[in-house]
Design an enzyme around this catalytic site. Structure first.
Site, PDB file in Angstrom:
ATOM      1  CE1 TYR A   1      -3.923   2.150   0.832  1.00 25.97           C
ATOM      2  CE2 TYR A   1      -2.602   3.030   2.612  1.00 25.97           C
ATOM      3  CZ  TYR A   1      -3.722   3.093   1.825  1.00 25.97           C
ATOM      4  OH  TYR A   1      -4.641   4.086   2.027  1.00 25.97           O
TER       5      TYR A   1
ATOM      6  N   PRO B   1      -1.868  11.882  -5.612  1.00 24.31           N
ATOM      7  CG  PRO B   1      -2.421   9.834  -4.614  1.00 24.31           C
ATOM      8  CD  PRO B   1      -2.161  11.280  -4.307  1.00 24.31           C
TER       9      PRO B   1
ATOM     10  CB  CYS C   1      -7.943   6.934   0.413  1.00 16.61           C
ATOM     11  SG  CYS C   1      -9.533   6.328   0.969  1.00 16.61           S
ATOM     12  CG  HIS C   2      -4.519   6.574  -1.608  1.00 22.03           C
ATOM     13  ND1 HIS C   2      -5.797   6.247  -1.939  1.00 22.03           N
ATOM     14  CD2 HIS C   2      -3.957   5.440  -1.153  1.00 22.03           C
ATOM     15  CE1 HIS C   2      -6.008   4.959  -1.714  1.00 22.03           C
ATOM     16  NE2 HIS C   2      -4.905   4.440  -1.233  1.00 22.03           N
ATOM     17  N   GLY C   3      -4.409  11.117   0.041  1.00 28.78           N
ATOM     18  CA  GLY C   3      -3.909  12.490   0.145  1.00 28.78           C
ATOM     19  C   GLY C   3      -4.070  13.391  -1.067  1.00 28.78           C
TER      20      GLY C   3
END
Lengths: 416, 137
Positions: free
Chosen positions: A296, B116, B101-103
């Site tokens: 991840y 991303p 979640c992933h910024g």
């Protein structure tokens, strides 16, 4: 390895059976008499521990499926029903959930043992490749199982992981809809994940059979990485020597297993998964289960475009590549010496790789901001450099220490 | 295993914007996907218009993301274009949305600014049937 069999059918029935289906002969050859290097340490007991883990997951899983309802309206409640109402359900559910974590803990130890002692090198490449395949199947199974309780983490894991496939050019979106059975994660998704979650463990069991078959052709690697030269001096029969050692390893392994299952069944999970899935709100801190964190972190580290590849596809390429590269490990490591014990430089780089992998695990659990983003990028880069640059180069420049002439010599010392 | 008829039947919906105050957002469902409907303030619209195209990863003007004469309404599929989480509104460095979640971070026009995600939040096909009624899909 039939030449090692000492089986002679005892009774008339055994003789009759032996001529038609030599199953007793086969079991005796492979489960009892199989010649096993006499210097195997406790890291080698994890193969048997993993078989036990698969068994526990299948038995508890089959029972859980008798009480579980794969429908988005009822799934969440049916898991609570199992935990509260079903006889022994609390323990069966916690053994299954904790079992997944223990399974991965054991498989990581098993993989890192193989990496240190060079168990992937000729003639065991197929054995290693089958192992990586099992690891991939385990990841798919664990992921789909995690979706079944239909909590917030379940639903968002399903959303994020299926979206990974949407990054593939051209076929991405149709593939995404095929996986989900709709435009978003919903009832069709839950149903197919339940079906596949029940199917895949049996596929894993079949690949495990191939894995053991591939193991029994060249026989076990061992801590010094020197081939068996003299079966009498270098090996012991699998039973009783290794059945006992493996059984003892299993008992030790079951101690933390039982501790988690009995006293802290939820400590490895997330509180958010006790809230039913809501497709309109994502939990503020979403992280996968601990065993997926390193991969991840790699997925998340890629937040830049490269040439014509956008950041999303590039992240997926690195994520997939981080596992697929393991398939090529037997050819990336150019050293002829198997065991890390006799490779002075490899030993350091091996432990650096382990530290880097643990760092990726840590970074995967941190929010994607500030220093964590930069560190994730460095660790991701090092992960790939280890395989693509360090291993091929080390084999050429390193001078290995002298190897013992035989397994027996390494155990008993030189004969005087 | 492809989407069945009952899933495909929900392909188009109508939605009344009348009850949404300025500065308020609602999330509605279309094809099972959450959709943000935001009644933007004048300050947010001005902020989105002031961004030079060269600052954008996926360049798009504010006008191209709204309907002419209805530029206070921003209607977008709420799934982050990275891996599909729902970004949190009125947060992040660009006063728009930030994905937990992933910024990834989006500005007041839902355009990707950091992180991303490769593209801006997706504007679904929609039409204004009257001043306050939209048909999505």
């Amino acid at each position: 390895m039939s030449e090692h069999s000492t089986y002679t059918p005892g009774s008339g029935i055994e003789k009759w059976l032996d001529e038609r289906l030599p199953i007793i002969r086969f079991s005796k050859e492979h489960l009892m008499d199989f010649p096993t290097p006499k210097n195997l340490n406790y890291w080698w007991t994890f193969g048997a521990i993993l078989v036990m883990c698969l068994g526990i997951q299948i038995v508890t899983g089959v029972i859980l499926a008798m009480h579980y309802t794969p429908n988005i309206g009822m799934a969440f409640d049916s898991v609570e029903h199992i935990r509260r109402d079903v006889n022994g359900g609390r323990m069966i559910q916690s053994f299954h959930a904790v079992g997944a974590s223990m399974f991965f803990a054991a498989v990581y130890i098993h993989i890192f043992r193989g990496m240190y002692f060079g168990s992937y090198k000729a003639p065991r490449e197929i054995l290693w490749i089958l192992g990586v395949l099992i690891f991939l199947l385990m990841m798919a199974t664990a992921f789909m199982g995690y979706v079944l309780p239909w909590g917030q983490m379940s639903g968002w894991a399903a959303t994020v992981i299926t979206n990974i496939f949407a990054a593939i050019p051209i076929v991405g979106t149709p593939l995404l809809e095929l996986l989900r059975g709709g435009f978003s994660v919903g009832n069709p998704t839950l149903n197919r994940f339940f079906s596949l979650h029940y199917l895949l463990p049996f596929v894993i069991a079949a690949v495990v059979a191939l894995h053991i078959w591939a193991l029994h052709v060249p026989g076990n690697n061992n801590p010094i990485g020197v081939d068996v030269k003299d079966t009498k001096r270098d090996t012991l029969p699998f039973h009783p020597y290794y059945t006992m050692k493996d059984a003892f390893g299993m008992v030790l392994f079951l101690i933390p297993f039982a501790w988690f299952a009995f006293f802290a069944p939820d400590i490895l999970g997330h509180p958010d998964n006790y809230i039913q899935f809501n497709s309109q709100v994502t939990p503020a801190h979403i992280v996968p289960e601990w065993y997926f964190l390193p991969f991840y972190a790699i997925l998340r580290a890629i937040d830049f475009n490269l040439l014509f590849i956008d950041s999303k596809l590039l992240g997926v390429i690195f994520f997939g590549g981080s596992i697929l590269i393991l398939f090529f490990l037997p050819w990336l490591d150019t050293s002829k010496v198997r065991s890390g014990n006799f490779r002075p430089m490899f030993k350091w780089f091996y432990w650096l790789f382990v530290v880097n992998f643990v760092a990726l695990t840590y970074l995967g659990a941190q929010p994607a901001e500030g220093i964590y983003v930069i560190l994730s990028k460095i660790c991701t880069a090092y992960y790939f450099i280890h395989f693509i640059v360090i291993l091929p180069v080390l084999g050429r420049i390193e001078t290995p220490r002298p190897l013992p002439t035989s397994i027996s010599e390494s155990v008993l010392g030189k004969a005087h | 295993m492809n989407p069945d008829a009952s899933t495909l039947a929900l392909a188009s919906i109508e939605f009344d914007l009348g009850a949404i105050e300025e500065g308020q957002s609602v999330t509605i469902l279309w094809r099972g996907l959450p959709v943000f409907v935001r009644h933007r303030t004048q300050a947010e619209i001005d902020e989105a218009k002031a961004v030079p195209m060269s600052d954008l990863k996926d360049p798009a003007t504010d006008e191209s993301r709204t309907k002419e004469g209805h530029e206070q309404w921003l209607i977008m599929i709420a799934n982050c274009t990275h891996l599909g989480c729902i970004p949190v509104g009125e947060s992040g460095e660009f006063d728009g949305w930030a994905c937990p979640c992933h910024g990834s971070q989006f500005d007041t026009a839902g355009r990707i600014r950091k992180g991303p995600a490769p593209t801006n939040l997706v504007v679904p096909p929609y039409e204004f049937i009257s001043d306050t009624l939209v048909q999505i899909g």
